[in-house]
Design a protein around this motif. Structure first.
Motif, PDB file in Angstrom:
ATOM      1  N   LYS A  27       0.840  -1.213   0.000  1.00  0.00           N
ATOM      2  CA  LYS A  27       0.000   0.000   0.000  1.00  0.00           C
ATOM      3  C   LYS A  27       0.869   1.255   0.000  1.00  0.00           C
ATOM      4  O   LYS A  27       0.575   2.232  -0.704  1.00  0.00           O
ATOM      5  N   VAL A  28       1.912   1.235   0.803  1.00  0.00           N
ATOM      6  CA  VAL A  28       2.800   2.392   0.871  1.00  0.00           C
ATOM      7  C   VAL A  28       3.416   2.663  -0.500  1.00  0.00           C
ATOM      8  O   VAL A  28       3.451   3.795  -0.976  1.00  0.00           O
ATOM      9  N   ARG A  29       3.892   1.618  -1.155  1.00  0.00           N
ATOM     10  CA  ARG A  29       4.521   1.778  -2.465  1.00  0.00           C
ATOM     11  C   ARG A  29       3.516   2.333  -3.483  1.00  0.00           C
ATOM     12  O   ARG A  29       3.830   3.253  -4.241  1.00  0.00           O
ATOM     13  N   ARG A  30       2.294   1.787  -3.467  1.00  0.00           N
ATOM     14  CA  ARG A  30       1.269   2.261  -4.414  1.00  0.00           C
ATOM     15  C   ARG A  30       0.908   3.715  -4.160  1.00  0.00           C
ATOM     16  O   ARG A  30       0.754   4.498  -5.095  1.00  0.00           O
ATOM     17  N   LEU A  31       0.738   4.068  -2.891  1.00  0.00           N
ATOM     18  CA  LEU A  31       0.407   5.461  -2.559  1.00  0.00           C
ATOM     19  C   LEU A  31       1.536   6.395  -2.992  1.00  0.00           C
ATOM     20  O   LEU A  31       1.300   7.429  -3.618  1.00  0.00           O
ATOM     21  N   TRP A  32       2.765   6.026  -2.643  1.00  0.00           N
ATOM     22  CA  TRP A  32       3.906   6.864  -2.968  1.00  0.00           C
ATOM     23  C   TRP A  32       4.014   7.073  -4.479  1.00  0.00           C
ATOM     24  O   TRP A  32       4.233   8.187  -4.950  1.00  0.00           O
ATOM     25  N   GLU A  33       3.808   5.995  -5.254  1.00  0.00           N
ATOM     26  CA  GLU A  33       3.868   6.102  -6.713  1.00  0.00           C
ATOM     27  C   GLU A  33       2.713   6.946  -7.262  1.00  0.00           C
ATOM     28  O   GLU A  33       2.892   7.740  -8.181  1.00  0.00           O
ATOM     29  N   ALA A  34       1.542   6.766  -6.678  1.00  0.00           N
ATOM     30  CA  ALA A  34       0.376   7.537  -7.137  1.00  0.00           C
ATOM     31  C   ALA A  34       0.569   9.028  -6.892  1.00  0.00           C
ATOM     32  O   ALA A  34       0.187   9.862  -7.717  1.00  0.00           O
ATOM     33  N   PHE A  35       1.174   9.378  -5.756  1.00  0.00           N
ATOM     34  CA  PHE A  35       1.402  10.788  -5.446  1.00  0.00           C
ATOM     35  C   PHE A  35       2.421  11.420  -6.389  1.00  0.00           C
ATOM     36  O   PHE A  35       2.413  12.621  -6.616  1.00  0.00           O
ATOM     37  N   ARG A  36       3.275  10.649  -6.953  1.00  0.00           N
ATOM     38  CA  ARG A  36       4.329  11.184  -7.818  1.00  0.00           C
ATOM     39  C   ARG A  36       4.049  11.011  -9.304  1.00  0.00           C
ATOM     40  O   ARG A  36       4.733  11.585 -10.140  1.00  0.00           O
ATOM     41  N   LYS A  37       3.061  10.260  -9.603  1.00  0.00           N
ATOM     42  CA  LYS A  37       2.711  10.016 -11.004  1.00  0.00           C
ATOM     43  C   LYS A  37       1.965  11.242 -11.557  1.00  0.00           C
ATOM     44  O   LYS A  37       1.025  11.727 -10.933  1.00  0.00           O
ATOM     45  N   PRO A  38       2.366  11.737 -12.713  1.00  0.00           N
ATOM     46  CA  PRO A  38       1.646  12.899 -13.275  1.00  0.00           C
ATOM     47  C   PRO A  38       0.237  12.494 -13.714  1.00  0.00           C
ATOM     48  O   PRO A  38      -0.035  11.342 -14.028  1.00  0.00           O
ATOM     49  N   PHE A  39      -0.645  13.477 -13.689  1.00  0.00           N
ATOM     50  CA  PHE A  39      -2.001  13.218 -14.153  1.00  0.00           C
ATOM     51  C   PHE A  39      -1.962  12.875 -15.626  1.00  0.00           C
ATOM     52  O   PHE A  39      -1.199  13.451 -16.396  1.00  0.00           O
ATOM     53  N   SER A  40      -2.795  11.971 -16.023  1.00  0.00           N
ATOM     54  CA  SER A  40      -2.831  11.529 -17.412  1.00  0.00           C
ATOM     55  C   SER A  40      -3.576  12.555 -18.254  1.00  0.00           C
ATOM     56  O   SER A  40      -4.772  12.761 -18.071  1.00  0.00           O
ATOM     57  N   SER A  41      -2.875  13.169 -19.165  1.00  0.00           N
ATOM     58  CA  SER A  41      -3.529  14.137 -20.045  1.00  0.00           C
ATOM     59  C   SER A  41      -4.439  13.421 -21.035  1.00  0.00           C
ATOM     60  O   SER A  41      -5.447  13.971 -21.473  1.00  0.00           O
ATOM     61  N   LEU A  42      -4.101  12.182 -21.356  1.00  0.00           N
ATOM     62  CA  LEU A  42      -4.934  11.418 -22.276  1.00  0.00           C
ATOM     63  C   LEU A  42      -6.306  11.157 -21.671  1.00  0.00           C
ATOM     64  O   LEU A  42      -7.334  11.352 -22.325  1.00  0.00           O
ATOM     65  N   ALA A  43      -6.324  10.747 -20.410  1.00  0.00           N
ATOM     66  CA  ALA A  43      -7.606  10.500 -19.733  1.00  0.00           C
ATOM     67  C   ALA A  43      -8.404  11.799 -19.617  1.00  0.00           C
ATOM     68  O   ALA A  43      -9.621  11.810 -19.798  1.00  0.00           O
ATOM     69  N   SER A  44      -7.718  12.888 -19.337  1.00  0.00           N
ATOM     70  CA  SER A  44      -8.377  14.189 -19.225  1.00  0.00           C
ATOM     71  C   SER A  44      -8.987  14.601 -20.559  1.00  0.00           C
ATOM     72  O   SER A  44     -10.121  15.079 -20.623  1.00  0.00           O
ATOM     73  N   LYS A  45      -8.247  14.394 -21.637  1.00  0.00           N
ATOM     74  CA  LYS A  45      -8.752  14.728 -22.975  1.00  0.00           C
ATOM     75  C   LYS A  45      -9.956  13.866 -23.329  1.00  0.00           C
ATOM     76  O   LYS A  45     -10.919  14.346 -23.919  1.00  0.00           O
ATOM     77  N   LYS A  46      -9.923  12.586 -22.939  1.00  0.00           N
ATOM     78  CA  LYS A  46     -11.039  11.690 -23.226  1.00  0.00           C
ATOM     79  C   LYS A  46     -12.291  12.144 -22.469  1.00  0.00           C
ATOM     80  O   LYS A  46     -13.380  12.183 -23.032  1.00  0.00           O
ATOM     81  N   ARG A  47     -12.131  12.511 -21.194  1.00  0.00           N
ATOM     82  CA  ARG A  47     -13.282  12.979 -20.417  1.00  0.00           C
ATOM     83  C   ARG A  47     -13.858  14.247 -21.034  1.00  0.00           C
ATOM     84  O   ARG A  47     -15.075  14.402 -21.159  1.00  0.00           O
ATOM     85  N   LYS A  48     -12.983  15.156 -21.448  1.00  0.00           N
ATOM     86  CA  LYS A  48     -13.442  16.396 -22.064  1.00  0.00           C
ATOM     87  C   LYS A  48     -14.173  16.103 -23.368  1.00  0.00           C
ATOM     88  O   LYS A  48     -15.240  16.648 -23.629  1.00  0.00           O
ATOM     89  N   ARG A  49     -13.592  15.211 -24.192  1.00  0.00           N
ATOM     90  CA  ARG A  49     -14.231  14.843 -25.454  1.00  0.00           C
ATOM     91  C   ARG A  49     -15.605  14.228 -25.197  1.00  0.00           C
ATOM     92  O   ARG A  49     -16.582  14.552 -25.871  1.00  0.00           O
ATOM     93  N   ASP A  50     -15.703  13.357 -24.182  1.00  0.00           N
ATOM     94  CA  ASP A  50     -16.975  12.728 -23.862  1.00  0.00           C
ATOM     95  C   ASP A  50     -18.016  13.759 -23.435  1.00  0.00           C
ATOM     96  O   ASP A  50     -19.178  13.671 -23.820  1.00  0.00           O
ATOM     97  N   ARG A  51     -17.575  14.754 -22.642  1.00  0.00           N
ATOM     98  CA  ARG A  51     -18.515  15.807 -22.221  1.00  0.00           C
ATOM     99  C   ARG A  51     -18.999  16.627 -23.416  1.00  0.00           C
ATOM    100  O   ARG A  51     -20.175  16.954 -23.526  1.00  0.00           O
ATOM    101  N   VAL A  52     -18.079  16.949 -24.317  1.00  0.00           N
ATOM    102  CA  VAL A  52     -18.438  17.735 -25.509  1.00  0.00           C
ATOM    103  C   VAL A  52     -19.405  16.942 -26.387  1.00  0.00           C
ATOM    104  O   VAL A  52     -20.406  17.482 -26.868  1.00  0.00           O
ATOM    105  N   MET A  53     -19.103  15.651 -26.577  1.00  0.00           N
ATOM    106  CA  MET A  53     -19.967  14.807 -27.410  1.00  0.00           C
ATOM    107  C   MET A  53     -21.371  14.693 -26.792  1.00  0.00           C
ATOM    108  O   MET A  53     -22.374  14.760 -27.509  1.00  0.00           O
ATOM    109  N   GLU A  54     -21.443  14.552 -25.481  1.00  0.00           N
ATOM    110  CA  GLU A  54     -22.738  14.457 -24.800  1.00  0.00           C
ATOM    111  C   GLU A  54     -23.514  15.767 -24.943  1.00  0.00           C
ATOM    112  O   GLU A  54     -24.722  15.764 -25.187  1.00  0.00           O
TER     113      GLU A  54
END
Length: 104
Positions: A27-54
């Motif tokens: 759990k510690v390793r996963r949390l530590w990695e999650a805190f340092r991992k950059p946000f996925s711009s691809l996922a953000s773009k997909k969510r935005k595209r989905d909102r626009v399409m809707e």
């Protein structure tokens, strides 16, 4: 009590996080990695595209509903204009009377 804020947790080391009761090595390793991992711009773009399409889909549906309503109103106006305000039965009766008069 070990960490004063979320920021302190995010900025802590693996060793500091592992001192927390209930957090194992995995759990510690996963949390530590999650805190340092950059946000996925691809996922953000997909969510935005989905909102626009809707939004576009909702807009198209509203336009189609408005067009259908406009056609219905046009049809009702046409019927009222052709009807002359009376009902169709009296018109048929008038036509029938004319036919009888011509035959006699």
């Amino acid at each position: 009590d070990q960490f004063g804020s979320v920021r302190d947790v995010v900025c802590s080391s693996v060793e500091e996080m592992s001192l927390c009761p209930g957090l194992g090595e995995k759990k510690v390793r996963r949390l530590w990695e999650a805190f340092r991992k950059p946000f996925s711009s691809l996922a953000s773009k997909k969510r935005k595209r989905d909102r626009v399409m809707e939004a576009m889909k909702r807009q198209k549906e509203q336009e189609e509903e408005a067009e259908t309503e406009e056609k219905r109103e046009d049809c009702e106006r046409d019927v009222a204009a052709n009807d002359g305000g009376g009902d169709n039965n009296s018109e048929e009766e008038d036509n029938g009377d004319e036919v009888e008069k011509k035959e006699t």
